[in-house]
Structure formats: structure tokens, C-alpha cells
Scaffold this active site. Structure first.
Site, PDB file in Angstrom:
ATOM      1  N   ASP A  57      57.583   0.420  91.345  1.00 30.06           N
ATOM      2  CA  ASP A  57      57.980  -0.280  90.120  1.00 30.06           C
ATOM      3  C   ASP A  57      59.259  -1.045  90.430  1.00 30.06           C
ATOM      4  OD1 ASP A  57      58.681  -1.117  87.613  1.00 30.06           O
ATOM      5  OD2 ASP A  57      59.336   0.852  86.917  1.00 30.06           O
ATOM      6  N   TYR A  96      56.777 -11.023  80.034  1.00 27.18           N
ATOM      7  CA  TYR A  96      56.876 -11.400  81.445  1.00 27.18           C
ATOM      8  C   TYR A  96      56.379 -12.844  81.592  1.00 27.18           C
ATOM      9  CZ  TYR A  96      57.697  -6.552  82.981  1.00 27.18           C
ATOM     10  OH  TYR A  96      58.221  -5.304  83.193  1.00 27.18           O
TER      11      TYR A  96
END
Ligand code: PUT
Length: 292
Positions: free
Chosen positions: A159, A228
């Protein structure tokens, strides 16, 4: 003019920018690695930003954290040892904790300020650190993996932030080789893999490195995260040589894990149907990524 240049010159998405209305800046400081900022937005709740790039918002973080975690962990039976690379906000830890079979959750995050800021401003994510199975190392994941015992982990979740700044080495071949070495035979990797709309070349490069490195299977999956760039984010799912892993059909469905749907908080995005759907790719992605 300077503002325009700042907006449109990010090397990860040149020529475009996405805006969120800032109600109040709650934190802004430079750590040893990057600028860390938290602000209250008008629509998405609190937002964590690293070097000017949105990492998460309270409203849509569930889509990212749940998918990056459960896509790999629901693809293998009884995961026990899991490693998280990056993930200093704690959201992935919170999701791993839903898996009662897990005994050890190692996490290696380079920037302590990200952890501290998450504990102060994002308690719904940072609660992941409270799980007694979590073992935190603050440091460089490249070094951590060099020293990790061979075959130690059933699953590794990367991540990371985007490969500019501290995360640059995390898309290079030696790093993937060390990830594969640290996994047991038939172990799985889930790696953040950017946007299929914006980063075709980067994704192609990552896929070819992973095909050379992971001798099991390599797949691309994606999900929607409105804040995003381009509104989507992808994941590379890889397995090492060993018992075959059928990523597209979860062998360890979340709905059958006792307590998983309600552990600490409700599961908001992921379910077994969306797991399968995440591997359905648009035709251009299949073609450009040479993915079946
Ligand atoms: N871990 C956060 C991913 C950010 C992608 N731009």
C-alpha cells in the site's frame, strides 16, 4: 500562471488536476520524507495529502482499503502471516484484522509522521494499529524485505504512495524479487498499481516484471475511488509457484468468515461479487496489458 504550472505539472498525471474544496487546513508539516497535510473538505470529510497528492478521504477510503486487502486475503485459505508495506494510515491493518485466521500482521512504514497524523486525525483508520497481532517497524521496506526470512508470509500487501519520492524503488525489479522471496509457495502479493486510464506504461512494466518474478499467476484488478486521479485505482495480484491461486473466484469468501463483516466497523464496499467483478477488464486494458 505559477498556480497553473503547479496544478498541471505533476509527473504522474501531467495536464490534469482534480480539486476538492478545502474548508480548513488541520495539519501541514514537512517530515523527513515528504510534506504531510490534512484538511477538512466540504464533501469528502477529512483528507490526507502527501506531497500534494490525495492519499485518502474519509468518504471513499473504504473502497481502496477493503479491496487492496480482501482481494488477496480472500484468495487463499486461512492466511496466517501477512506483511503490509507502507499503509501507515492503518486502514489496511483494520481490514486484515477482520480475518480471524491471521496470527501475525507485520507492517513496515517509512514515515512515522504519517502514522502519528493518522492516529490524531483518522481514528477510524488508525484503529488498525490497536490489534494485538500488529508488529510495527518504522523504516525502509526495501531493507526490511532484504532481511525478511524466505517464505515467511502467506500474503504481502503493498500500500504505497505513487512512485515519485520515497516510493520510487517500490516499482523496481529487485524489490519484486524480494517480495516473491518473502512469500511461501502459493503465497500472494497485492500491489497498488495505479490507474488504467493514466499509467498504461507503468502498469505494463510492472506486469512484465511480475511475470518474470512470480511463477504462479499475475492478474490486474481495479476499483473505483472517486478522489484518485481518473477516479479508479488498480491492483496487481500475483502468486508464487506452488498451490495454484484462482484470484478470480475467492476460495475464502469474506461472508463466511465469522465476524468479518462487522469487525470494529461495518464492511462498506467489498463483497464476493465485487471481488469477481474487479478482474473484468475493459478491452483496451486486456489488449495493452496483454491480459486475458
Ligand atoms: N496508497 C495510496 C495510493 C495513492 C494513489 N495515488
Amino acid at each position: 500562471k505559477a498556480l497553473k504550472e503547479y496544478y498541471f505539472n505533476n509527473p504522474m498525471w501531467p495536464g490534469e488536476a482534480h480539486s476538492l474544496k478545502v474548508e480548513k487546513i488541520l495539519f501541514k508539516e514537512k517530515s523527513e520524507y515528504q510534506e504531510v497535510m490534512v484538511f477538512e473538505s466540504s464533501v469528502y470529510g477529512k483528507v490526507l495529502v502527501l506531497d500534494g497528492i490525495v492519499q485518502l478521504t474519509e468518504k471513499d477510503e473504504c473502497a481502496y482499503q477493503e479491496m487492496i486487502t480482501h482481494l488477496p486475503l480472500c484468495s487463499i485459505e486461512s492466511p496466517k502471516n501477512v506483511l503490509v508495506v507502507g499503509g501507515g494510515d492503518g486502514g489496511v491493518l483494520r481490514e486484515i484484522a477482520r480475518h480471524s485466521s491471521v496470527e501475525l500482521i507485520d507492517i513496515c512504514e517509512i514515515d512515522k509522521m504519517v502514522i502519528d497524523v493518522s492516529k490524531e486525525f483518522f481514528p477510524e483508520l488508525a484503529l488498525g494499529f490497536e490489534d494485538p497481532r500488529v508488529r510495527l517497524s518504522v523504516g525502509d521496506a526495501v531493507e526490511f524485505l532484504r532481511q525478511a526470512a524466505e517464505g515467511k508470509y502467506d500474503a504481502i500487501i503493498v500500500d504505497s504512495s505513487d512512485p515519485v519520492g520515497p516510493a520510487q524503488e517500490l516499482v523496481e525489479k529487485p524489490f519484486f524479487e524480494n517480495l516473491a522471496r518473502a512469500l511461501r509457495p502459493g503465497g500472494v502479493l497485492c500491489n497498488m498499481a495505479e490507474s488504467m486510464w493514466l499509467h498504461t506504461h507503468l502498469i505494463q512494466d510492472m506486469i512484465s516484471i511480475c511475470r518474470e518474478t512470480f511463477k504462479g499467476s499475475v492478474h490486474y484488478a481495479w476499483t473505483s475511488v472517486p478522489t484518485y486521479p481518473s477516479g479508479v485505482i488498480g491492483f496487481l495480484l500475483c502468486s508464487t509457484e506452488g498451490p495454484p491461486v484462482d484470484f478470480k473466484n475467492p476460495i475464502n469468501p469474506i461472508e463466511k468468515i465469522e465476524g468479518a463483516l462487522q469487525h470494529r466497523r461495518e464492511l462498506r464496499f467489498y463483497n464476493s461479487e465485487i471481488h469477481k467483478a474487479a478482474f473484468c477488464l475493459p478491452s483496451f486494458v486486456k489488449k495493452e496489458g496483454n491480459l486475458a
